[in-house]
Design a protein around this motif. Structure first.
Motif, PDB file in Angstrom:
ATOM      1  N   ASP A  15       0.882  -1.174   0.000  1.00 42.51           N
ATOM      2  CA  ASP A  15       0.000   0.000   0.000  1.00 42.51           C
ATOM      3  C   ASP A  15       0.917   1.219   0.000  1.00 42.51           C
ATOM      4  OD1 ASP A  15      -1.874   1.967   0.258  1.00 42.51           O
ATOM      5  OD2 ASP A  15      -2.779   1.203   2.105  1.00 42.51           O
ATOM      6  N   LEU A  16       1.139   1.768  -1.186  1.00 39.39           N
ATOM      7  CA  LEU A  16       2.136   2.830  -1.363  1.00 39.39           C
ATOM      8  C   LEU A  16       1.432   4.161  -1.624  1.00 39.39           C
ATOM      9  CD1 LEU A  16       5.132   3.645  -1.742  1.00 39.39           C
ATOM     10  CD2 LEU A  16       4.890   3.001  -4.159  1.00 39.39           C
ATOM     11  N   GLN A  17       1.755   5.159  -0.819  1.00 39.28           N
ATOM     12  CA  GLN A  17       1.172   6.492  -0.957  1.00 39.28           C
ATOM     13  C   GLN A  17       2.296   7.519  -1.050  1.00 39.28           C
ATOM     14  OE1 GLN A  17      -2.269   6.700  -0.927  1.00 39.28           O
ATOM     15  NE2 GLN A  17      -2.439   4.509  -0.485  1.00 39.28           N
ATOM     16  N   ALA A  18       2.164   8.445  -2.000  1.00 43.84           N
ATOM     17  CA  ALA A  18       3.122   9.548  -2.088  1.00 43.84           C
ATOM     18  C   ALA A  18       2.647  10.661  -1.175  1.00 43.84           C
ATOM     19  CB  ALA A  18       3.221  10.048  -3.521  1.00 43.84           C
ATOM     20  N   THR A  19       3.354  10.864  -0.077  1.00 43.27           N
ATOM     21  CA  THR A  19       2.966  11.906   0.867  1.00 43.27           C
ATOM     22  C   THR A  19       3.475  13.260   0.399  1.00 43.27           C
ATOM     23  OG1 THR A  19       4.944  11.506   2.193  1.00 43.27           O
ATOM     24  CG2 THR A  19       2.958  10.268   2.781  1.00 43.27           C
ATOM     25  N   ASP A  20       2.767  14.294   0.742  1.00 39.94           N
ATOM     26  CA  ASP A  20       3.156  15.667   0.397  1.00 39.94           C
ATOM     27  C   ASP A  20       3.341  15.849  -1.104  1.00 39.94           C
ATOM     28  OD1 ASP A  20       3.199  16.403   3.117  1.00 39.94           O
ATOM     29  OD2 ASP A  20       5.230  15.617   3.322  1.00 39.94           O
ATOM     30  N   PHE A  21       2.519  15.173  -1.880  1.00 41.84           N
ATOM     31  CA  PHE A  21       2.577  15.314  -3.331  1.00 41.84           C
ATOM     32  C   PHE A  21       1.195  15.634  -3.876  1.00 41.84           C
ATOM     33  CE2 PHE A  21       1.855  13.648  -7.589  1.00 41.84           C
ATOM     34  CZ  PHE A  21       2.893  14.204  -8.305  1.00 41.84           C
ATOM     35  N   THR A  22       1.106  16.732  -4.609  1.00 45.76           N
ATOM     36  CA  THR A  22      -0.108  17.087  -5.342  1.00 45.76           C
ATOM     37  C   THR A  22       0.282  17.633  -6.692  1.00 45.76           C
ATOM     38  OG1 THR A  22      -1.282  17.657  -3.288  1.00 45.76           O
ATOM     39  CG2 THR A  22      -2.230  18.458  -5.350  1.00 45.76           C
ATOM     40  N   PHE A  23      -0.315  17.095  -7.731  1.00 46.90           N
ATOM     41  CA  PHE A  23      -0.046  17.526  -9.096  1.00 46.90           C
ATOM     42  C   PHE A  23      -0.698  18.889  -9.310  1.00 46.90           C
ATOM     43  CE2 PHE A  23      -0.517  17.092 -13.802  1.00 46.90           C
ATOM     44  CZ  PHE A  23       0.809  16.792 -14.101  1.00 46.90           C
ATOM     45  N   GLU A  24       0.132  19.900  -9.552  1.00 44.65           N
ATOM     46  CA  GLU A  24      -0.353  21.274  -9.564  1.00 44.65           C
ATOM     47  C   GLU A  24      -0.803  21.742 -10.944  1.00 44.65           C
ATOM     48  OE1 GLU A  24       1.894  24.138  -6.903  1.00 44.65           O
ATOM     49  OE2 GLU A  24       3.461  22.671  -7.375  1.00 44.65           O
ATOM     50  N   ALA A  25      -1.753  22.659 -10.927  1.00 43.03           N
ATOM     51  CA  ALA A  25      -2.194  23.315 -12.164  1.00 43.03           C
ATOM     52  C   ALA A  25      -1.443  24.614 -12.385  1.00 43.03           C
ATOM     53  CB  ALA A  25      -3.693  23.581 -12.110  1.00 43.03           C
ATOM     54  N   ASN A  26      -1.127  25.311 -11.283  1.00 39.33           N
ATOM     55  CA  ASN A  26      -0.508  26.631 -11.376  1.00 39.33           C
ATOM     56  C   ASN A  26       0.711  26.720 -10.453  1.00 39.33           C
ATOM     57  OD1 ASN A  26      -2.620  27.874 -13.130  1.00 39.33           O
ATOM     58  ND2 ASN A  26      -3.911  27.438 -11.347  1.00 39.33           N
ATOM     59  N   PRO A  27       1.849  26.180 -10.872  1.00 40.90           N
ATOM     60  CA  PRO A  27       3.043  26.216 -10.021  1.00 40.90           C
ATOM     61  C   PRO A  27       3.635  27.615  -9.949  1.00 40.90           C
ATOM     62  CG  PRO A  27       3.608  25.388 -12.179  1.00 40.90           C
ATOM     63  CD  PRO A  27       2.112  25.545 -12.174  1.00 40.90           C
ATOM     64  N   THR A  28       4.431  27.844  -8.935  1.00 42.35           N
ATOM     65  CA  THR A  28       5.142  29.125  -8.830  1.00 42.35           C
ATOM     66  C   THR A  28       6.298  29.169  -9.814  1.00 42.35           C
ATOM     67  OG1 THR A  28       4.559  29.272  -6.490  1.00 42.35           O
ATOM     68  CG2 THR A  28       6.362  30.676  -7.264  1.00 42.35           C
ATOM     69  N   THR A  29       7.025  28.055  -9.902  1.00 39.62           N
ATOM     70  CA  THR A  29       8.138  27.949 -10.850  1.00 39.62           C
ATOM     71  C   THR A  29       8.009  26.632 -11.608  1.00 39.62           C
ATOM     72  OG1 THR A  29       9.571  26.895  -9.205  1.00 39.62           O
ATOM     73  CG2 THR A  29       9.696  29.303  -9.399  1.00 39.62           C
ATOM     74  N   TYR A  30       8.684  26.551 -12.743  1.00 42.77           N
ATOM     75  CA  TYR A  30       8.628  25.336 -13.548  1.00 42.77           C
ATOM     76  C   TYR A  30       9.537  24.259 -12.962  1.00 42.77           C
ATOM     77  CZ  TYR A  30       6.257  28.198 -17.016  1.00 42.77           C
ATOM     78  OH  TYR A  30       5.363  29.023 -17.653  1.00 42.77           O
ATOM     79  N   ASN A  31       9.006  23.048 -12.928  1.00 42.86           N
ATOM     80  CA  ASN A  31       9.784  21.921 -12.426  1.00 42.86           C
ATOM     81  C   ASN A  31       9.371  20.662 -13.192  1.00 42.86           C
ATOM     82  OD1 ASN A  31      11.226  19.998 -11.076  1.00 42.86           O
ATOM     83  ND2 ASN A  31      10.648  20.685  -9.024  1.00 42.86           N
ATOM     84  N   PHE A  32      10.242  20.203 -14.071  1.00 42.00           N
ATOM     85  CA  PHE A  32       9.978  18.996 -14.838  1.00 42.00           C
ATOM     86  C   PHE A  32      10.797  17.820 -14.329  1.00 42.00           C
ATOM     87  CE2 PHE A  32       7.938  22.136 -17.296  1.00 42.00           C
ATOM     88  CZ  PHE A  32       7.060  21.511 -18.181  1.00 42.00           C
ATOM     89  N   ASN A  33      11.267  17.922 -13.075  1.00 39.21           N
ATOM     90  CA  ASN A  33      11.849  16.798 -12.363  1.00 39.21           C
ATOM     91  C   ASN A  33      10.699  15.897 -11.907  1.00 39.21           C
ATOM     92  OD1 ASN A  33      13.655  15.126 -11.035  1.00 39.21           O
ATOM     93  ND2 ASN A  33      14.231  16.621  -9.472  1.00 39.21           N
ATOM     94  N   VAL A  34      11.010  14.774 -11.288  1.00 38.89           N
ATOM     95  CA  VAL A  34       9.978  13.871 -10.789  1.00 38.89           C
ATOM     96  C   VAL A  34      10.240  13.496  -9.342  1.00 38.89           C
ATOM     97  CG1 VAL A  34       9.262  12.812 -12.967  1.00 38.89           C
ATOM     98  CG2 VAL A  34      11.267  11.919 -11.771  1.00 38.89           C
ATOM     99  N   LEU A  35       9.157  13.132  -8.655  1.00 37.94           N
ATOM    100  CA  LEU A  35       9.252  12.487  -7.352  1.00 37.94           C
ATOM    101  C   LEU A  35       9.087  10.992  -7.584  1.00 37.94           C
ATOM    102  CD1 LEU A  35       9.250  12.413  -4.214  1.00 37.94           C
ATOM    103  CD2 LEU A  35       6.753  12.670  -4.341  1.00 37.94           C
ATOM    104  N   VAL A  36      10.016  10.206  -7.046  1.00 34.58           N
ATOM    105  CA  VAL A  36       9.960   8.750  -7.150  1.00 34.58           C
ATOM    106  C   VAL A  36       9.642   8.178  -5.778  1.00 34.58           C
ATOM    107  CG1 VAL A  36      11.196   6.657  -7.840  1.00 34.58           C
ATOM    108  CG2 VAL A  36      11.717   8.836  -8.968  1.00 34.58           C
ATOM    109  N   VAL A  37       8.628   7.346  -5.708  1.00 38.05           N
ATOM    110  CA  VAL A  37       8.295   6.673  -4.455  1.00 38.05           C
ATOM    111  C   VAL A  37       8.321   5.174  -4.704  1.00 38.05           C
ATOM    112  CG1 VAL A  37       6.946   8.570  -3.502  1.00 38.05           C
ATOM    113  CG2 VAL A  37       5.807   6.852  -4.917  1.00 38.05           C
ATOM    114  N   ALA A  38       8.692   4.418  -3.679  1.00 33.13           N
ATOM    115  CA  ALA A  38       8.821   2.974  -3.845  1.00 33.13           C
ATOM    116  C   ALA A  38       8.467   2.268  -2.549  1.00 33.13           C
ATOM    117  CB  ALA A  38      10.247   2.612  -4.272  1.00 33.13           C
ATOM    118  N   SER A  39       7.940   1.075  -2.681  1.00 33.06           N
ATOM    119  CA  SER A  39       7.661   0.256  -1.508  1.00 33.06           C
ATOM    120  C   SER A  39       8.979  -0.272  -0.950  1.00 33.06           C
ATOM    121  CB  SER A  39       6.745  -0.900  -1.893  1.00 33.06           C
ATOM    122  OG  SER A  39       7.351  -1.708  -2.900  1.00 33.06           O
ATOM    123  N   PRO A  40       9.005  -0.602   0.322  1.00 28.50           N
ATOM    124  CA  PRO A  40      10.245  -1.111   0.931  1.00 28.50           C
ATOM    125  C   PRO A  40      10.725  -2.392   0.261  1.00 28.50           C
ATOM    126  CG  PRO A  40       8.630  -0.522   2.615  1.00 28.50           C
ATOM    127  CD  PRO A  40       7.919  -0.465   1.301  1.00 28.50           C
TER     128      PRO A  40
END
Length: 536
Positions: free
Chosen positions: A511-536
């Protein structure tokens, strides 16, 4: 000379360098090798499942339904193909380590990285060194830590010639000092009985001689003899047809730009009717089909391998594999602001392509362990960033190490391992590709139009299971996956999150959840990096 391929490094000393258009296939942008340590820092959803299952031959499968969303899936055999044969061999998986980002490191920091890399199937680090006066001491720390680790972890020098000077004979002497200092070190990588050495760039270096070949030959290779003799596999950005120019100088070549489909630009995608619209609409299966001939392609490898083979003497081929690419520096700093296409599970697909031709590939070098400025790091976010905090901080990538371990084993042995435990790895960008940032003077990165708004996922399953990917309470998709590795994708919309579950026999295994992650419509700055989450 102007390289026939795009260079993706460049250091502080090249701030005045005039780059060609980012959209051009001819590019001389340089990698950020080092830096002054004082710088700190509700439309329809169409999921797609791409399966690479070890369970059997090619077939078509269908996802379990959890909504009315249309879906497409394909399954392909995971057995090595082509000339590859399962066997244990002297193949190496190396990670590119930016010593220029290690200013505050202690031996303990190096130890932690070495233990983590080693446990992830990585055999050693290629130590990218530049001009900073403090870097030799960090190289010493790295060798000390490798010895202390007791793992047999290997190291070798990768001279960043976009940073290091190379116009005089004394410049070559500095390089030779690195070689002679560590030639007999227990953790120095030896290949064919010689000290392994590589570069980033160097195709314009003469070391005071009449030609590049003469400079490298007389001032570097020929002066290193006995136990200090080198096995020299540089990354020279020259047309492979010119490799024979370096006969008697090189023992092989490192194909840096093979890690990404660098030819895929907005112009390239625009030439394929309807593809830009499909990308914008999140039609991942359509896009994957249209770009299947370039994502993870071995065409760049084939060209290098053929040219090296023509030289004779069993030349070494080192290929690149990389999970991502985004850099976002404005004209006042490094003036590099673009993406390379990294969608469609590039990291996994590239690994699979290399495994299929593994008999012709001696080294797979991962770009990178800690190059934060270009967003392709797979190691922890630590050390000293090259003013990349705005798009790196909070975007962990260590989940990709789970995939590294799996694919590294297959590359080195020729046989895909049976997953020892169930794992789920997911990643996504933080905002829509078409979003407009409220306060970003750097602007949108070149080629932003070629990336899709998706959550990408890879599942390693010990046996058949059910996987559910969700981006919200109303947007989810259920997939029945076989044993082995499965590649999945589901579109994400502004306000979306990342979550996934794996169940078997009515029991929730992951049961994997990305905490503190929300896909934004109107970011302050551009960021085309990614957040990677993985199960233990």
């Amino acid at each position: 000379m102007v390289s026939p391929a795009m260079l993706v490094h460049f250091p502080l000393i090249f701030l005045s360098f005039v780059a060609l258009s980012l959209a051009s296939p001819l590019r001389t942008d340089r990698h950020i090798n080092h830096f002054n340590h004082r710088f700190s820092r509700n439309s329809a959803v169409q999921p797609v499942l791409l399966l690479n299952s070890s369970a059997g031959p090619s077939s078509s499968v269908t996802p379990a339904s959890s909504s009315s969303f249309p879906a497409t899936m394909t399954t392909t055999s995971q057995a090595p193909t082509g000339t590859s044969s399962p066997s244990v061999s002297s193949k190496y998986v190396i990670a590119h380590f930016m010593v220029g980002n290690s200013y505050p490191y202690t031996v303990d920091n190096w130890l932690a990285d070495i233990f983590l890399a080693h446990s992830s199937g990585i055999d050693g680090f290629a130590l990218n060194v530049g001009v900073d006066s403090w870097q030799p001491s960090q190289v010493a720390n790295a060798y000390q830590a490798a010895l202390q680790s007791g793992t047999g972890f290997k190291l070798f020098m990768s001279f960043d010639m976009s940073s290091l000077p190379c116009t005089t004979a004394s410049d070559a002497a500095n390089l030779r000092t690195y070689i002679t200092t560590y030639a007999k070190h227990p953790n120095q990588l030896l290949y064919n009985g010689r000290v392994m050495a590589s570069t980033f760039s160097g195709e314009t270096c003469t070391f005071g001689q009449g030609s590049v070949a003469s400079g490298w030959s007389t001032q570097f290779v020929q002066q290193l003899t006995g136990s200090s003799a080198v096995h020299f596999v540089p990354s020279f950005f020259v047309d492979p047809s010119q490799f024979n120019t370096y006969s008697g100088v090189i023992d092989g070549m490192f194909n840096w730009n093979s890690g990404w489909p660098i030819q895929v630009t907005t112009s390239y995608v625009s030439s394929i009717p309807g593809l830009l619209g499909d990308i914008a609409s999140g039609l991942a299966s359509t896009v994957s089909s249209a770009l299947s001939n370039v994502i993870g392609s071995t065409t760049p490898d084939d060209t290098y391998i053929s040219s090296l083979s023509a030289m004779g003497g069993g030349k070494t081929y080192m290929a690149a594999v990389s999970p991502w690419f985004f850099t976002h520096y404005g004209p006042s700093t490094y003036n590099k602001n673009w993406i390379y296409l990294s969608d469609d599970h590039l990291y996994a697909t590239r690994w699979e392509s290399l495994i299929a031709i593994r008999d012709q590939v001696d080294f797979a070098q991962i770009i990178s362990w800690n190059d934060f400025g270009e967003s392709h790091y797979i190691g922890p976010i630590e050390g000293a960033q090259p003013m990349s905090q705005a798009w790196v901080d909070g975007n962990d990538h260590t989940g990709w190490l789970n995939l590294t371990s799996y694919y590294a084993s297959a590359f080195k042995t020729g046989s895909y391992p049976t997953p020892a435990k169930d794992q789920l790895i997911m990643w996504s960008r933080p905002h829509a590709a078409s979003a407009s940032a409220a306060n970003d003077p750097v602007g949108k990165p070149t080629n932003y139009q070629i990336t899709s708004d998706n959550v990408w996922a890879v599942v390693l399953a010990t046996s058949p299971a059910t996987v559910v990917l969700s981006t919200s309470s109303s947007h989810s998709q259920t997939f029945n996956v076989p044993a082995g590795v499965s590649k999945l994708a589901i579109p994400i919309q502004p306000g979306g999150t990342m979550s996934g579950t794996l169940t078997r026999g009515g029991q929730t295994v992951i049961d994997l959840q990305a905490t503190d992650f929300t896909f934004e419509a109107n970011p302050t700055t551009y960021n085309f990096n990614v957040l990677v989450v993985a199960s233990p």
